[in-house]
Design a protein around this motif. Structure first.
Motif, PDB file in Angstrom:
ATOM      1  N   ASP A   6       0.831  -1.212   0.000  1.00 43.68           N
ATOM      2  CA  ASP A   6       0.000   0.000   0.000  1.00 43.68           C
ATOM      3  C   ASP A   6       0.862   1.257   0.000  1.00 43.68           C
ATOM      4  N   ARG A   7       1.929   1.220   0.758  1.00 47.60           N
ATOM      5  CA  ARG A   7       2.809   2.395   0.828  1.00 47.60           C
ATOM      6  C   ARG A   7       3.522   2.624  -0.505  1.00 47.60           C
ATOM      7  N   ILE A   8       3.937   1.545  -1.159  1.00 47.97           N
ATOM      8  CA  ILE A   8       4.575   1.663  -2.472  1.00 47.97           C
ATOM      9  C   ILE A   8       3.585   2.264  -3.464  1.00 47.97           C
ATOM     10  N   ARG A   9       2.363   1.770  -3.469  1.00 46.23           N
ATOM     11  CA  ARG A   9       1.339   2.302  -4.380  1.00 46.23           C
ATOM     12  C   ARG A   9       1.092   3.789  -4.131  1.00 46.23           C
ATOM     13  N   ARG A  10       1.030   4.159  -2.853  1.00 45.36           N
ATOM     14  CA  ARG A  10       0.704   5.536  -2.497  1.00 45.36           C
ATOM     15  C   ARG A  10       1.863   6.501  -2.744  1.00 45.36           C
ATOM     16  N   ASP A  11       3.081   6.108  -2.347  1.00 47.85           N
ATOM     17  CA  ASP A  11       4.191   7.055  -2.351  1.00 47.85           C
ATOM     18  C   ASP A  11       5.327   6.707  -3.299  1.00 47.85           C
ATOM     19  N   GLY A  12       5.290   5.535  -3.917  1.00 49.00           N
ATOM     20  CA  GLY A  12       6.339   5.158  -4.860  1.00 49.00           C
ATOM     21  C   GLY A  12       6.149   5.847  -6.202  1.00 49.00           C
ATOM     22  N   THR A  13       7.262   6.100  -6.874  1.00 48.03           N
ATOM     23  CA  THR A  13       7.248   6.719  -8.191  1.00 48.03           C
ATOM     24  C   THR A  13       8.070   5.861  -9.141  1.00 48.03           C
ATOM     25  N   ILE A  14       7.512   5.578 -10.298  1.00 44.02           N
ATOM     26  CA  ILE A  14       8.214   4.769 -11.292  1.00 44.02           C
ATOM     27  C   ILE A  14       8.972   5.698 -12.225  1.00 44.02           C
ATOM     28  N   LYS A  15      10.249   5.430 -12.382  1.00 44.08           N
ATOM     29  CA  LYS A  15      11.105   6.200 -13.285  1.00 44.08           C
ATOM     30  C   LYS A  15      11.470   5.335 -14.479  1.00 44.08           C
ATOM     31  N   ALA A  16      11.927   5.974 -15.533  1.00 47.84           N
ATOM     32  CA  ALA A  16      12.365   5.237 -16.723  1.00 47.84           C
ATOM     33  C   ALA A  16      13.445   4.234 -16.352  1.00 47.84           C
ATOM     34  N   GLY A  17      13.489   3.122 -17.082  1.00 43.90           N
ATOM     35  CA  GLY A  17      14.509   2.100 -16.847  1.00 43.90           C
ATOM     36  C   GLY A  17      14.185   1.161 -15.711  1.00 43.90           C
ATOM     37  N   ASN A  18      12.890   1.014 -15.368  1.00 44.21           N
ATOM     38  CA  ASN A  18      12.456   0.113 -14.299  1.00 44.21           C
ATOM     39  C   ASN A  18      13.006   0.487 -12.933  1.00 44.21           C
ATOM     40  N   VAL A  19      13.120   1.786 -12.680  1.00 45.60           N
ATOM     41  CA  VAL A  19      13.567   2.274 -11.380  1.00 45.60           C
ATOM     42  C   VAL A  19      12.339   2.668 -10.574  1.00 45.60           C
ATOM     43  N   LEU A  20      12.227   2.126  -9.369  1.00 45.14           N
ATOM     44  CA  LEU A  20      11.146   2.473  -8.460  1.00 45.14           C
ATOM     45  C   LEU A  20      11.721   3.381  -7.380  1.00 45.14           C
ATOM     46  N   LYS A  21      11.221   4.589  -7.326  1.00 45.85           N
ATOM     47  CA  LYS A  21      11.708   5.570  -6.353  1.00 45.85           C
ATOM     48  C   LYS A  21      10.831   5.494  -5.108  1.00 45.85           C
ATOM     49  N   SER A  24      10.989   8.476  -0.165  1.00 47.02           N
ATOM     50  CA  SER A  24      10.262   9.218   0.861  1.00 47.02           C
ATOM     51  C   SER A  24       9.966   8.375   2.105  1.00 47.02           C
ATOM     52  N   PHE A  25      10.161   7.040   1.997  1.00 45.65           N
ATOM     53  CA  PHE A  25       9.876   6.202   3.156  1.00 45.65           C
ATOM     54  C   PHE A  25      10.829   5.036   3.348  1.00 45.65           C
ATOM     55  N   LEU A  26      11.643   4.684   2.331  1.00 43.70           N
ATOM     56  CA  LEU A  26      12.448   3.463   2.454  1.00 43.70           C
ATOM     57  C   LEU A  26      13.948   3.690   2.396  1.00 43.70           C
ATOM     58  N   ASN A  27      14.433   4.518   1.494  1.00 42.03           N
ATOM     59  CA  ASN A  27      15.890   4.562   1.364  1.00 42.03           C
ATOM     60  C   ASN A  27      16.493   5.962   1.252  1.00 42.03           C
ATOM     61  N   MET A 181       5.490  -2.891 -13.531  1.00 37.42           N
ATOM     62  CA  MET A 181       5.226  -1.491 -13.229  1.00 37.42           C
ATOM     63  C   MET A 181       5.355  -0.704 -14.522  1.00 37.42           C
ATOM     64  N   ASP A 182       4.513   0.307 -14.649  1.00 38.44           N
ATOM     65  CA  ASP A 182       4.414   1.070 -15.875  1.00 38.44           C
ATOM     66  C   ASP A 182       4.705   2.538 -15.573  1.00 38.44           C
ATOM     67  N   ALA A 183       5.806   3.056 -16.102  1.00 39.64           N
ATOM     68  CA  ALA A 183       6.201   4.436 -15.847  1.00 39.64           C
ATOM     69  C   ALA A 183       5.205   5.426 -16.433  1.00 39.64           C
ATOM     70  N   GLU A 184       4.560   5.084 -17.530  1.00 42.20           N
ATOM     71  CA  GLU A 184       3.589   5.992 -18.157  1.00 42.20           C
ATOM     72  C   GLU A 184       2.324   6.154 -17.333  1.00 42.20           C
ATOM     73  N   THR A 185       1.778   5.040 -16.860  1.00 39.12           N
ATOM     74  CA  THR A 185       0.509   5.087 -16.115  1.00 39.12           C
ATOM     75  C   THR A 185       0.725   5.182 -14.597  1.00 39.12           C
ATOM     76  N   GLY A 186       1.917   4.811 -14.139  1.00 41.38           N
ATOM     77  CA  GLY A 186       2.189   4.792 -12.706  1.00 41.38           C
ATOM     78  C   GLY A 186       1.604   3.582 -12.005  1.00 41.38           C
TER      79      GLY A 186
END
Length: 192
Positions: A6-21, A24-27, A181-186
């Motif tokens: 749930d936290r990943i869905r809410r606060d995670g951001t997908i960047k190009a190249g399959n990077v999950l940012k 804000s809460f993990l690293n 994960m899809d960077a375009e749709t999030g």
């Protein structure tokens, strides 16, 4: 672990190249309440009392490993990515390529802190291609210690790391496994 997903869905951001940012809460900024729940979950997943140390790699794995260690009652050892003046004596080393940083590191641990008597649980924040975990396993093997398993906060299930580790007989427990994960749709889809 639904709380982490749930936290990943809410606060995670997908960047190009399959990077999950998830900084804000993990690293980068650490949510200690979430870390505490992850520590409890790692203890539930690895109930065997044989674990004598938790091994991780600097820097993002340290916080998770430290919180988890409270539930195991064991110390944390972390592999350093750079030689320092206070790292003396015999060391175990391995080469690791960072998926996020696109850089190769020589990681090292003092031989004083990994011994043949140890039973090691590896904990890290991410598992993508498995390079960091493979390097940590190499350190455990060089020390002659026993590997009890690998605990991962977030596994990118669409990359090969988890599959390769499991197919070689290593127990891997991930708290959240991302199928795609899809960077375009999030949109992030988790393994059930």
């Amino acid at each position: 672990m639904k709380l982490l997903e749930d936290r990943i869905r809410r606060d995670g951001t997908i960047k190009a190249g399959n990077v999950l940012k998830v900084d804000s809460f993990l690293n980068h900024q650490l949510d200690i309440v979430l870390y505490n729940e992850m520590g409890k979950e790692f203890r539930r997943l690895f109930p065997d009392g044989r674990i004598t140390k938790i091994l991780t790699i600097e820097a993002s794995g340290i916080g998770i490993a430290c919180i988890a260690a409270q539930y195991f009652g064991v110390p944390v050892v972390f592999a350093k990515k750079t030689q320092s003046l206070n790292l003396d004596g015999d060391v175990y080393t391995a080469r690791v390529e960072s998926f996020t940083h696109k850089k190769v590191y020589d990681i090292m641990v003092s031989a004083r802190y990994l011994t043949p008597d140890d039973h090691i649980l590896i904990i890290d924040d991410f598992l993508a291609n498995g390079c960091a975990v493979t390097g940590l396993i190499e350190l455990v093997q060089r020390a002659g210690a026993g590997l009890e398993g690998v605990g991962i906060a977030i596994e990118k299930g669409f990359q090969d790391g988890g599959r390769l580790l499991r197919s070689s007989g290593i127990r891997v427990e991930s708290l959240a496994v991302i199928e795609k994960m899809d960077a375009e749709t999030g949109v992030i889809t988790f393994r059930s």
